[in-house]
Scaffold this motif. Structure first.
Motif, PDB file in Angstrom:
ATOM      1  N   THR A  51      10.674 -54.666  39.919  1.00 13.41           N
ATOM      2  CA  THR A  51      11.016 -54.362  41.379  1.00 13.41           C
ATOM      3  C   THR A  51      12.420 -53.638  41.509  1.00 13.41           C
ATOM      4  O   THR A  51      12.850 -53.098  42.376  1.00 13.41           O
ATOM      5  CB  THR A  51      11.157 -55.456  42.233  1.00 13.41           C
ATOM      6  N   LEU A  52      13.479 -53.628  40.312  1.00 14.65           N
ATOM      7  CA  LEU A  52      14.525 -53.050  40.353  1.00 14.65           C
ATOM      8  C   LEU A  52      14.451 -51.420  40.385  1.00 14.65           C
ATOM      9  O   LEU A  52      13.299 -50.925  39.697  1.00 14.65           O
ATOM     10  CB  LEU A  52      15.472 -53.640  39.448  1.00 14.65           C
ATOM     11  N   THR A  56      18.467 -49.688  36.558  1.00 23.20           N
ATOM     12  CA  THR A  56      19.255 -50.810  36.852  1.00 23.20           C
ATOM     13  C   THR A  56      18.769 -52.028  36.142  1.00 23.20           C
ATOM     14  O   THR A  56      17.534 -52.407  36.009  1.00 23.20           O
ATOM     15  CB  THR A  56      18.844 -51.014  38.419  1.00 23.20           C
ATOM     16  N   ASN A  57      19.729 -52.796  35.773  1.00 29.60           N
ATOM     17  CA  ASN A  57      19.593 -54.095  34.956  1.00 29.60           C
ATOM     18  C   ASN A  57      20.143 -55.190  35.669  1.00 29.60           C
ATOM     19  O   ASN A  57      21.081 -54.861  36.661  1.00 29.60           O
ATOM     20  CB  ASN A  57      20.419 -53.789  33.607  1.00 29.60           C
ATOM     21  N   MET A  58      19.786 -56.469  35.029  1.00 30.29           N
ATOM     22  CA  MET A  58      20.272 -57.663  35.863  1.00 30.29           C
ATOM     23  C   MET A  58      21.787 -57.734  35.002  1.00 30.29           C
ATOM     24  O   MET A  58      22.161 -57.136  34.057  1.00 30.29           O
ATOM     25  CB  MET A  58      19.750 -58.617  35.499  1.00 30.29           C
ATOM     26  N   VAL A 145      22.448 -51.317  46.016  1.00 33.15           N
ATOM     27  CA  VAL A 145      21.999 -51.262  44.457  1.00 33.15           C
ATOM     28  C   VAL A 145      21.965 -52.697  44.101  1.00 33.15           C
ATOM     29  O   VAL A 145      22.847 -53.334  43.623  1.00 33.15           O
ATOM     30  CB  VAL A 145      22.670 -50.333  43.563  1.00 33.15           C
ATOM     31  N   PRO A 146      20.773 -53.252  43.949  1.00 31.54           N
ATOM     32  CA  PRO A 146      20.522 -54.718  43.523  1.00 31.54           C
ATOM     33  C   PRO A 146      20.808 -54.968  41.916  1.00 31.54           C
ATOM     34  O   PRO A 146      20.346 -54.044  41.461  1.00 31.54           O
ATOM     35  CB  PRO A 146      19.171 -54.928  43.775  1.00 31.54           C
ATOM     36  N   ALA A 147      21.556 -55.892  41.450  1.00 32.39           N
ATOM     37  CA  ALA A 147      22.026 -56.113  40.129  1.00 32.39           C
ATOM     38  C   ALA A 147      22.296 -57.764  40.305  1.00 32.39           C
ATOM     39  O   ALA A 147      23.085 -58.125  40.290  1.00 32.39           O
ATOM     40  CB  ALA A 147      23.135 -55.537  40.027  1.00 32.39           C
ATOM     41  N   PRO A 148      20.922 -58.326  40.035  1.00 32.51           N
ATOM     42  CA  PRO A 148      20.984 -59.709  40.224  1.00 32.51           C
ATOM     43  C   PRO A 148      21.800 -60.358  38.973  1.00 32.51           C
ATOM     44  O   PRO A 148      21.400 -59.913  37.772  1.00 32.51           O
ATOM     45  CB  PRO A 148      19.527 -60.183  40.245  1.00 32.51           C
TER      46      PRO A 148
END
Length: 265
Positions: A51-52, A56-58, A145-148
């Motif tokens: 879903t990222l 993009t990576n964690m 920009v999500p980056a969990p």
């Protein structure tokens, strides 16, 4: 030393031996899986990674987090793989102290509760995670920009696994309550409205603050409650042999009661 004390010490020694065997199995499986710890974490992170946004990576904010988080995940997987042996050790310890009818009930309950817990985890991984993460990604503003963080992700995943695993234990809890005489099947049917409300309250507490995950926890809980009522009703019915024995007793008691009515007091 009295015979009772000797028996108690013998039980403690056996319990220690069973625990050692169970822990040893977990450690052996863990050591065998350690070379693939990174790949195991990648499998766990796949619902989030899908879903990222592309590229993009964690992230890992701690110095040793990239090492310890995959190790924790591998330990969890090792426990799941070794669970049949662990349950066998628990069963071998308690089985000698059970009656025959208790053994017939306890073994299916132990196996059933284990299978239901694993099914809860599988349902969470294959259905809930993808739906929830997709909903969050679509709801998030485009400027973000999500980056969990991998440690927070692990904490979230573990809490969700536990929540859904325990939720899938509802049929076992219903059966145990009926067999213990705490409540009967008719009362459980009357309590449906309260159970439905309670299911949504529990889902609102243990899941993220979105409607999708709450429904995906509350609805299975209600359905599993209905399944527990059906199974409890089947188990609480007398067997054909018991019904025949009851009819025989009634037939024998009938003439005796009739004879007793004719006797003077």
């Amino acid at each position: 030393m009295s015979e009772q004390q000797e028996t108690f010490i013998a039980h403690l020694i056996e319990l220690r031996d069973r625990l050692i065997r169970a822990l040893l199995a977990i450690v052996i499986v863990f050591v065998c899986l350690m070379p693939w710890a990174g790949a195991i974490y990648d499998i766990l992170a796949k619902p989030m990674m899908d879903t990222l946004p592309a590229g993009t990576n964690m992230i890992a904010t701690g110095v040793v987090t990239p090492f310890f988080v995959p190790v924790k995940v591998t330990m969890m997987v090792a426990f799941v793989f070794a669970l049949p042996w662990v349950l066998y050790q628990a069963w071998a310890f308690i089985a000698p102290g059970l009656y025959a009818h208790e053994k017939r009930l306890a073994l299916p309950l132990v196996l059933g509760s284990t299978l239901l817990f694993l099914l809860g985890m599988a349902f969470c991984y294959f259905f809930v995670f993808g739906t929830v993460f997709k909903f969050i990604a679509e709801f998030a503003p485009k400027s973000i920009v999500p980056a969990p963080d991998i440690e927070q992700y692990l904490s979230f995943v573990m809490s969700m696994f536990i929540a859904f695993g325990i939720t899938f234990e509802v049929p076992v809890a219903v059966i145990l309550m009926v067999k213990a005489g705490i409540v009967d099947v008719a009362k459980l049917r009357e309590s449906r409205p309260y159970v439905i409300v309670g299911a949504f309250v529990v889902a609102a507490i243990v899941t993220p603050p979105d409607v999708v995950s709450q429904f995906m926890l509350a609805v299975p809980m209600c359905l599993l409650y209905e399944l527990g009522i059906v199974l409890a009703g089947m188990l609480s019915r007398p067997s054909p042999q018991q019904e025949a024995a009851g009819e025989t007793v009634q037939q024998l008691a009938g003439p005796a009661a009739a004879d007793g009515e004719g006797e003077p007091r």
